[in-house]
Structure formats: structure tokens, C-alpha cells
Design a protein around this motif. Structure first.
Motif, PDB file in Angstrom:
ATOM      1  N   PHE A 166       0.488  11.922   5.334  1.00 31.18           N
ATOM      2  CA  PHE A 166      -0.191  11.315   4.144  1.00 31.18           C
ATOM      3  C   PHE A 166      -1.648  11.576   3.754  1.00 31.18           C
ATOM      4  CE2 PHE A 166       3.879   8.879   3.817  1.00 31.18           C
ATOM      5  CZ  PHE A 166       4.134   8.560   2.682  1.00 31.18           C
ATOM      6  N   HIS A 167      -2.715  11.520   4.762  1.00 32.81           N
ATOM      7  CA  HIS A 167      -3.876  11.211   4.684  1.00 32.81           C
ATOM      8  C   HIS A 167      -4.455  12.736   4.072  1.00 32.81           C
ATOM      9  CE1 HIS A 167      -7.983  10.079   5.136  1.00 32.81           C
ATOM     10  NE2 HIS A 167      -8.299  11.087   5.788  1.00 32.81           N
ATOM     11  N   ASP A 219      -6.658   8.639   1.052  1.00 32.70           N
ATOM     12  CA  ASP A 219      -6.795   7.207   1.660  1.00 32.70           C
ATOM     13  C   ASP A 219      -5.603   6.140   1.275  1.00 32.70           C
ATOM     14  OD1 ASP A 219      -9.071   7.885   2.920  1.00 32.70           O
ATOM     15  OD2 ASP A 219     -10.276   6.679   2.033  1.00 32.70           O
ATOM     16  N   SER A 220      -5.067   6.677   0.032  1.00 28.09           N
ATOM     17  CA  SER A 220      -4.019   5.630  -0.573  1.00 28.09           C
ATOM     18  C   SER A 220      -2.546   6.259  -0.528  1.00 28.09           C
ATOM     19  CB  SER A 220      -4.452   5.449  -1.854  1.00 28.09           C
ATOM     20  OG  SER A 220      -5.748   4.513  -1.831  1.00 28.09           O
ATOM     21  N   VAL A 221      -1.633   5.549  -0.425  1.00 32.52           N
ATOM     22  CA  VAL A 221      -0.284   6.044  -0.374  1.00 32.52           C
ATOM     23  C   VAL A 221      -0.011   6.136  -1.999  1.00 32.52           C
ATOM     24  CG1 VAL A 221       2.084   5.326  -0.207  1.00 32.52           C
ATOM     25  CG2 VAL A 221       0.382   4.608   1.331  1.00 32.52           C
ATOM     26  N   PRO A 222       0.379   7.700  -2.492  1.00 31.56           N
ATOM     27  CA  PRO A 222       0.633   8.020  -3.792  1.00 31.56           C
ATOM     28  C   PRO A 222       1.912   7.093  -4.619  1.00 31.56           C
ATOM     29  CG  PRO A 222       1.693   9.453  -2.545  1.00 31.56           C
ATOM     30  CD  PRO A 222       1.111   8.615  -1.418  1.00 31.56           C
ATOM     31  N   PRO A 244     -11.728  -6.057  -0.726  1.00 31.70           N
ATOM     32  CA  PRO A 244     -10.568  -4.634  -1.081  1.00 31.70           C
ATOM     33  C   PRO A 244      -9.567  -5.251  -1.397  1.00 31.70           C
ATOM     34  CG  PRO A 244     -11.870  -4.556   1.017  1.00 31.70           C
ATOM     35  CD  PRO A 244     -12.047  -5.979   0.781  1.00 31.70           C
ATOM     36  N   GLY A 245      -8.922  -4.732  -2.701  1.00 34.39           N
ATOM     37  CA  GLY A 245      -7.744  -5.155  -3.129  1.00 34.39           C
ATOM     38  C   GLY A 245      -6.499  -4.643  -2.341  1.00 34.39           C
ATOM     39  N   SER A 246      -5.544  -5.642  -2.348  1.00 42.13           N
ATOM     40  CA  SER A 246      -4.402  -5.050  -1.603  1.00 42.13           C
ATOM     41  C   SER A 246      -3.595  -3.968  -2.043  1.00 42.13           C
ATOM     42  CB  SER A 246      -3.264  -6.601  -1.702  1.00 42.13           C
ATOM     43  OG  SER A 246      -3.880  -7.564  -0.873  1.00 42.13           O
ATOM     44  N   PHE A 247      -3.543  -3.713  -3.131  1.00 43.76           N
ATOM     45  CA  PHE A 247      -2.899  -2.589  -3.772  1.00 43.76           C
ATOM     46  C   PHE A 247      -3.815  -1.271  -3.942  1.00 43.76           C
ATOM     47  CE2 PHE A 247      -0.839  -6.462  -5.244  1.00 43.76           C
ATOM     48  CZ  PHE A 247       0.459  -6.053  -4.839  1.00 43.76           C
ATOM     49  N   ALA A 248      -3.174  -0.028  -3.714  1.00 46.46           N
ATOM     50  CA  ALA A 248      -3.872   1.150  -3.872  1.00 46.46           C
ATOM     51  C   ALA A 248      -4.290   1.080  -5.200  1.00 46.46           C
ATOM     52  CB  ALA A 248      -2.880   2.380  -3.602  1.00 46.46           C
ATOM     53  N   ARG A 263       6.784  -1.158  -2.021  1.00 43.16           N
ATOM     54  CA  ARG A 263       5.723  -2.029  -1.528  1.00 43.16           C
ATOM     55  C   ARG A 263       4.773  -1.091  -0.242  1.00 43.16           C
ATOM     56  NH1 ARG A 263       3.499  -6.652  -3.018  1.00 43.16           N
ATOM     57  NH2 ARG A 263       5.349  -6.630  -4.386  1.00 43.16           N
ATOM     58  N   GLY A 264       5.187   0.147  -0.013  1.00 41.61           N
ATOM     59  CA  GLY A 264       4.401   0.810   0.489  1.00 41.61           C
ATOM     60  C   GLY A 264       2.706   1.223   0.022  1.00 41.61           C
ATOM     61  N   SER A 265       2.831   0.532  -1.222  1.00 40.20           N
ATOM     62  CA  SER A 265       1.370   0.568  -1.900  1.00 40.20           C
ATOM     63  C   SER A 265       0.446  -0.268  -1.155  1.00 40.20           C
ATOM     64  CB  SER A 265       1.502   0.226  -3.242  1.00 40.20           C
ATOM     65  OG  SER A 265       1.938  -1.070  -3.322  1.00 40.20           O
ATOM     66  N   GLN A 266       0.813  -1.301  -0.343  1.00 48.92           N
ATOM     67  CA  GLN A 266      -0.065  -2.142   0.180  1.00 48.92           C
ATOM     68  C   GLN A 266      -0.663  -1.460   1.685  1.00 48.92           C
ATOM     69  OE1 GLN A 266       1.955  -6.155  -1.564  1.00 48.92           O
ATOM     70  NE2 GLN A 266      -0.130  -6.049  -0.481  1.00 48.92           N
ATOM     71  N   SER A 267       0.148  -0.476   1.998  1.00 44.30           N
ATOM     72  CA  SER A 267      -0.424   0.109   3.181  1.00 44.30           C
ATOM     73  C   SER A 267      -1.365   1.272   2.949  1.00 44.30           C
ATOM     74  CB  SER A 267       0.692   0.833   4.153  1.00 44.30           C
ATOM     75  OG  SER A 267       1.855   0.005   4.188  1.00 44.30           O
ATOM     76  N   ARG A 268      -2.313   1.515   4.001  1.00 41.50           N
ATOM     77  CA  ARG A 268      -3.315   2.502   3.901  1.00 41.50           C
ATOM     78  C   ARG A 268      -2.774   3.871   4.604  1.00 41.50           C
ATOM     79  NH1 ARG A 268      -8.399  -0.327   2.901  1.00 41.50           N
ATOM     80  NH2 ARG A 268      -7.425  -2.279   2.187  1.00 41.50           N
ATOM     81  N   ALA A 269      -3.384   5.023   3.826  1.00 41.33           N
ATOM     82  CA  ALA A 269      -3.071   6.307   4.516  1.00 41.33           C
ATOM     83  C   ALA A 269      -4.342   6.752   5.315  1.00 41.33           C
ATOM     84  CB  ALA A 269      -2.635   7.416   3.381  1.00 41.33           C
ATOM     85  N   ILE A 270      -4.807   6.003   6.077  1.00 35.35           N
ATOM     86  CA  ILE A 270      -5.891   6.131   6.878  1.00 35.35           C
ATOM     87  C   ILE A 270      -5.678   6.148   8.335  1.00 35.35           C
ATOM     88  CG2 ILE A 270      -8.551   5.373   7.512  1.00 35.35           C
ATOM     89  CD1 ILE A 270      -8.415   4.069   4.696  1.00 35.35           C
ATOM     90  N   PRO A 271      -5.532   7.017   9.115  1.00 35.14           N
ATOM     91  CA  PRO A 271      -5.243   6.798  10.513  1.00 35.14           C
ATOM     92  C   PRO A 271      -6.395   5.968  11.222  1.00 35.14           C
ATOM     93  CG  PRO A 271      -5.207   9.363   9.828  1.00 35.14           C
ATOM     94  CD  PRO A 271      -5.838   8.578   8.623  1.00 35.14           C
ATOM     95  N   GLY A 272      -5.819   5.155  12.102  1.00 30.64           N
ATOM     96  CA  GLY A 272      -6.562   3.979  12.731  1.00 30.64           C
ATOM     97  C   GLY A 272      -6.948   2.872  11.965  1.00 30.64           C
ATOM     98  N   HIS A 273      -6.676   3.004  10.767  1.00 22.57           N
ATOM     99  CA  HIS A 273      -6.685   1.557   9.746  1.00 22.57           C
ATOM    100  C   HIS A 273      -5.934   0.409  10.288  1.00 22.57           C
ATOM    101  CE1 HIS A 273      -7.049  -1.055   6.563  1.00 22.57           C
ATOM    102  NE2 HIS A 273      -8.230  -0.414   5.979  1.00 22.57           N
ATOM    103  N   LEU A 274      -6.278  -0.742  10.347  1.00 19.16           N
ATOM    104  CA  LEU A 274      -5.251  -1.855  10.655  1.00 19.16           C
ATOM    105  C   LEU A 274      -4.230  -1.589   9.920  1.00 19.16           C
ATOM    106  CD1 LEU A 274      -5.191  -4.411  12.258  1.00 19.16           C
ATOM    107  CD2 LEU A 274      -6.041  -5.711  10.174  1.00 19.16           C
ATOM    108  N   ASN A 275      -3.888  -1.626   8.619  1.00 18.55           N
ATOM    109  CA  ASN A 275      -2.910  -1.395   7.751  1.00 18.55           C
ATOM    110  C   ASN A 275      -2.398  -0.272   7.526  1.00 18.55           C
ATOM    111  OD1 ASN A 275      -1.826  -4.225   6.872  1.00 18.55           O
ATOM    112  ND2 ASN A 275      -3.963  -4.808   6.640  1.00 18.55           N
TER     113      ASN A 275
END
Length: 563
Positions: free
Chosen positions: A84-85, A90-93, A489-493, A409-421
Motif C-alpha cells: 500500500f505504501h 501514507d493513506s489508504v486510497p 491528526p484526523g481519523s480519516f484519510a 472503514r480501512g480509511s481509518q488505518s494508515r499505509a505507513i509501515p511501523g505506524h501504530l495504526n
């Protein structure tokens, strides 16, 4: 008292009517709440998906037990954050790549099976009727689709439903969803054909969605269009029963959901306000000290960003955010005279979560977080139900032939390896919906929730303060003008942060606005009574069992009481 005595508040009149129909047919608050939740997925298709999320918190009147169901799906087994990254940053499309396993059907059926009395066919009947026969388009539905016309026209299957003849639905037109009615009917038919008792029938309805024709259509579409969801992902999904967090707030005990959503952040907010005391949250003239409240909220959101995710992946115990010494530490950092543009998280070992500044996108506070609705029900036997179903249709694709916008709801995840979310196979995105229940002296008092994304905690906290610290009645407390911080930081991409930014409803007194500006808050006006400030739905019972309910007029909600 009996289940024929009830208080209901939901995000739409048809959902309220569905709940009332169940209660008048001798169902209980759980039957009513599930019926309303299913109906919301039909009559609020821009904000709520039948195949979306449905976090639930409920109380069993017989035992007094309070529990919650997460009602959020997990990332498919094929999800890979590095991929994804590399491909999307950084964000899920938007689109089907942000699809997680749809959780709402499993959540509704689990609650119905364990605490309800009715069959799926009974509680789904109002939703099926509204989908098959249609319902009048209302202002919020029309406005939402119109404001996101570009998003809705991207996918043919979505545009067919939401842009008939290429145009957004007009207020007063009849909005029909035949495919969605058929999908629900498949579940009802499976229940009807099942052998065994009520629970066996409910299990059959669930299997029809997660293992049968509906799952096959969803996963076949994913396979053909580059999606990730498979039959194995669907069939293996289980909704989770989760521990709740009861926190003292004045003379009540508020039960919040866990860290799989921002329920733990709701609990932290109330714990900080309780520790500070009524005298700190109110000004000398008895109004809310909004500067103090905003600074509390900013710290809660800083802690959410640093610590809160699917509890299976957390670096700290969620309860540590409610620890007395931690709460005291957070309160001690608040200045009475100056706004902190964007506070750091509290002092415990954590991952420093990166955030994005405004990169030219339309600000979240300008668009508003419209997705989500709510249902609150209390019956005369002490059953309580609070659920906040969600998932919009504008950021994903309707599965052809089903009418289903499967959970984005995957919009609330991050596409950043190592990120908490960061997204991961089997991991839950951290939800914003977080319904609550309240007791007084161990007896039912309040079921509450609201749509609004990151506004949810802020709106509910203000209503509770108006009621419990200022002595306002339910309706008056909900109608009071609101303020909301966006300094996190907002919850959504794309997860943008706006340090010091505060939005306020324009009927906020001039003196309050001036005071906040003087303390350094970057103030910007919303319209008065705007849907962007939430849509609180509350059902209540006082110490004598007298019932009350009110639905926020900022949105399309209604309430009814039978005492």
C-alpha cells in the motif's frame, strides 16, 4: 413497567418507527435497536451501510450485565502495508482497496441472538420494506450526495443508485434500492428454511451473508477488480464481545467502549473532567469554560494518536489512559491563559505517530464528517441499547447486484509501515463510532451516541456537561451551541491536522468567541445548528423510571416515548 414502556431516539423517522414497531409487538430494546440499525442502513445509505460497521453497547435488564460488541471488520489476509505504501503513499486510497470484512450483519445478529427475542425476519421487515418500496429523499441525503457528486459518479454501480439519470436525488423523490432489499431477503429466506430454534434460524441468516450467495458476489467482484476480500476472510469473521470501561462522572457511571474505537478516549475525556471538577469546567457566570474543555480534548486526541489502536496491537494497557496519576499529569499541562496549538501526548512510552499538515485538500472541518448515524433505546424492563452504525457509500463501490457498499472503514488505518495504526492482516481499523450507556445508582439512566467522526466525543461531552454541571434539561442541553477542536491528526484519510483550529456554531455568544480568540484559538464559524456538529440521539430514564428521549434537530433524527 414492561417493554411496552420505552424511549427511542434514532437518526431517521423510519428507523424510529421500526424500533417502536418491535416494542409494540412485545419485543425488547435489543430487538428494537437492531430493527432500527438495519433500517438506518437503508434510509441513510449515504452515511450507513447494511454491510458496514455497527459498534453496540447494551444492558441486559434481567441481569444488569453491560457488554459491547465491536461491530468492526478486520483487514483481509492479503493486506500488505508495504505494498500500500509503495503504491499509494501514507493513506489508504478510496475504492474497494479500503474494504475490510463487513461486520454489521454479524453484530446485529449476535446481539439479537444473545439478548433479543425476535427472529431476523421480524426485525429486518421495516428495512426491507423501505428498500423495496422506497422512501422520500430528505435534505441531508440530497445535500450529501450533491456535495460528493464527483465521488459518486466514479463507479457505475454506485452511480446507478445514487445518481439516477446522472443527477443527485431531489428532496421528496422516492429513493428505491431493490438490490439491497433482495440481499436482506436472502438472509430472511435462509432463516425461514432453517431447521431448529430461533438461534438456529439466526445462524442461518448469518451464514447466508458470510458463507452463501451474498459473500460469493462480494468476493467475486473483489477478485475481478483487484480487491482483497476472499471467501475465507468472510467465512472466518467473528464479531468480538469486548470489555467496557465504566468511569465516574459526577453522580453517574458512564460505560464506554474500548480501544478498538475511540471509546477509551471518551472515557479519558470524562475522567479528566471528573478529576478537574465542576468548578474548573464552569466559568464564574456558570457557562462552560470552553478554553479548558478544548485543551482537555486536544490532550485526549494527542494520546489517542500516540497510544490507541486495535488492543491486540497496543503498546500500553488501555486502562493506563485512565490512571489517576496520568490524568493529573495531563491536566497539569493546561494553561488557563493560552491555547496549546497541538499538545504532545502524555508521558509514557509510545510511538511518535507522524501526521500530515494541510496539503491542499478540502479541510475536514469544511466538508464535515457526515457518515454514521445512531440508535438509542431503553425499555421499561431495564434493557438498554446504544449503537452507532456507519460507513458511507461515497468512498467505495457498490457491489453490483447486491446494493451493498461494503465497509470502507480501512480509511481509518494508515499505509505507513511501523505506524501504530498501520493496516495489517486481521487487524481492526480504530473506529470513531463509540456509543455509551449511563447508570445512576446502578439503575438505567442514559443511552447516547452521535455521528460526526472526530466530533463525536466532543459533542457528547458538551451535552453531558450542560446536563450535569449546568443543570440543563435534555433538549436544552442538546440545542446549546457547540465548539470542536481540529488540532490533531484526523481519523480519516488523509489524516490532516490543524493546530489551534476551532470550529464553533455561530450562535455561540460573541463574548465566548472573543475570549477564545484572546487565548490563541483559531476560530472559524459553522452555521447555527449545523449537521457538522453532530446529531446526538438520547434515550433516558430517571430514578423513578420516567422515560424521555430526544433526537438532535441538526440531522434527520426523531424520538418517541411511550410511558
Amino acid at each position: 413497567m414492561s417493554t411496552n414502556n420505552f424511549a427511542i431516539a434514532t437518526g431517521h423517522p423510519i428507523a424510529t418507527e421500526a424500533a417502536e414497531t418491535m416494542l409494540r409487538a412485545s419485543g425488547n430494546a435489543i430487538d428494537a435497536g437492531v430493527a432500527a440499525g438495519l433500517a438506518l442502513g437503508v434510509v441513510h445509505p449515504e452515511l450507513v451501510s447494511v454491510a458496514g460497521v455497527a459498534p453496540i453497547i447494551l444492558r441486559d435488564g434481567k441481569t444488569g450485565r453491560i457488554t459491547s460488541y465491536d461491530g468492526v471488520g478486520v483487514w483481509p489476509k492479503a493486506a500488505n502495508v508495504e505494498w500500500f505504501h509503495k503504491n499509494f503513499g501514507d493513506s489508504v486510497p478510496e475504492g474497494i482497496l479500503r474494504t475490510v470484512v463487513p461486520a454489521a450483519p454479524a453484530a446485529w445478529i449476535r446481539a439479537l441472538s444473545e439478548f433479543g427475542t425476535m427472529r431476523f425476519g421480524d426485525v429486518a421487515a421495516p428495512a426491507i420494506k423501505a428498500a423495496r418500496d422506497g422512501f422520500p429523499v430528505f435534505e441531508l441525503l440530497s445535500e450529501f450526495v450533491k456535495s460528493r457528486h464527483r465521488e459518486y459518479q466514479r463507479f457505475e454501480s454506485t452511480a446507478e443508485i445514487f445518481l439516477p439519470n446522472g443527477k443527485p436525488p431531489v428532496v421528496g423523490e422516492t429513493f428505491v434500492q431493490t438490490d439491497l432489499a433482495n440481499s436482506l431477503q436472502i438472509m430472511v429466506d435462509a432463516e425461514r428454511n432453517a431447521k431448529g430454534d430461533r438461534k438456529a434460524g439466526l445462524a442461518a441468516a448469518r451464514a447466508a451473508f458470510y458463507e452463501g450467495e451474498i459473500a460469493q458476489r462480494i468476493t467475486a467482484f473483489h477478485a475481478e477488480n483487484g480487491g482483497l476480500l476472499t471467501m475465507e476472510d468472510m467465512a472466518s469473521y467473528e464479531v468480538r464481545e469486548e470489555t467496557t470501561f465504566p468511569v465516574k462522572f459526577r453522580d453517574s457511571e458512564i460505560y464506554c467502549c474500548g480501544a478498538w474505537c475511540q471509546g477509551i478516549s471518551m472515557a479519558e475525556t470524562l475522567t479528566m473532567l471528573e478529576k478537574a471538577g465542576k468548578e474548573r469546567i464552569l466559568t464564574p457566570d456558570g457557562d462552560i469554560d470552553r478554553h479548558f474543555l478544548l485543551e482537555v480534548l486536544k490532550r485526549v486526541f494527542a494520546d489517542r494518536e500516540a497510544f490507541v489502536t486495535d488492543p491486540d496491537y497496543m503498546k500500553v494497557d488501555p486502562a493506563s489512559l485512565l490512571d489517576a496519576s496520568f490524568v493529573a499529569q495531563r491536566l497539569a499541562t493546561i494553561s488557563e491563559t493560552r491555547s496549546d496549538p497541538m499538545p504532545a501526548p502524555g508521558d509514557m512510552e509510545h510511538i511518535n505517530a507522524p501526521y500530515r499538515n494541510n496539503a491542499g485538500e478540502t479541510p475536514e472541518y469544511a466538508r464535515g464528517s457526515a457518515d454514521t448515524s445512531h440508535v438509542s433505546v431503553i425499555d421499561g424492563d431495564g434493557n438498554m441499547f446504544s449503537a452507532t452504525p456507519s460507513d458511507p457509500s461515497s468512498d467505495t463501490q457498490v457491489i453490483p447486484g447486491t446494493g451493498l457498499s461494503v465497509s470502507s472503514r480501512g480509511s481509518q488505518s494508515r499505509a505507513i509501515p511501523g505506524h501504530l495504526n498501520a493496516l495489517a492482516p486481521g487487524k481492526r481499523p480504530r473506529l470513531t463510532p463509540n456509543p455509551i450507556l449511563g447508570l445512576k445508582d446502578g439503575k438505567p439512566w442514559l443511552a447516547m451516541g452521535t455521528p460526526g467522526g472526530d466530533i463525536q466525543i466532543q459533542a457528547m461531552a458538551q451535552v453531558l456537561i450542560h446536563m450535569m454541571d449546568r443543570g440543563k434539561g435534555l433538549k436544552e442541553a442538546i440545542l446549546e451551541p457547540r465548539v470542536s477542536s481540529y488540532a490533531y491528526p484526523g481519523s480519516f484519510a488523509p489524516h490532516i491536522a490543524y493546530p489551534n483550529k476551532v470550529l464553533y456554531e455561530q450562535d455561540l455568544p460573541d463574548a465566548a468567541i472573543a475570549e477564545l480568540q484572546a487565548r490563541g484559538h483559531d476560530m472559524e464559524a459553522w452555521p447555527q445548528q449545523t449537521w457538522k456538529a453532530g446529531g446526538i440521539c438520547v434515550a433516558m430514564s430517571d430514578e423513578n423510571g420516567n422515560l424521555n428521549a430526544f433526537a438532535d434537530p441538526r440531522r434527520a433524527g426523531t424520538a418517541t416515548v411511550n410511558a
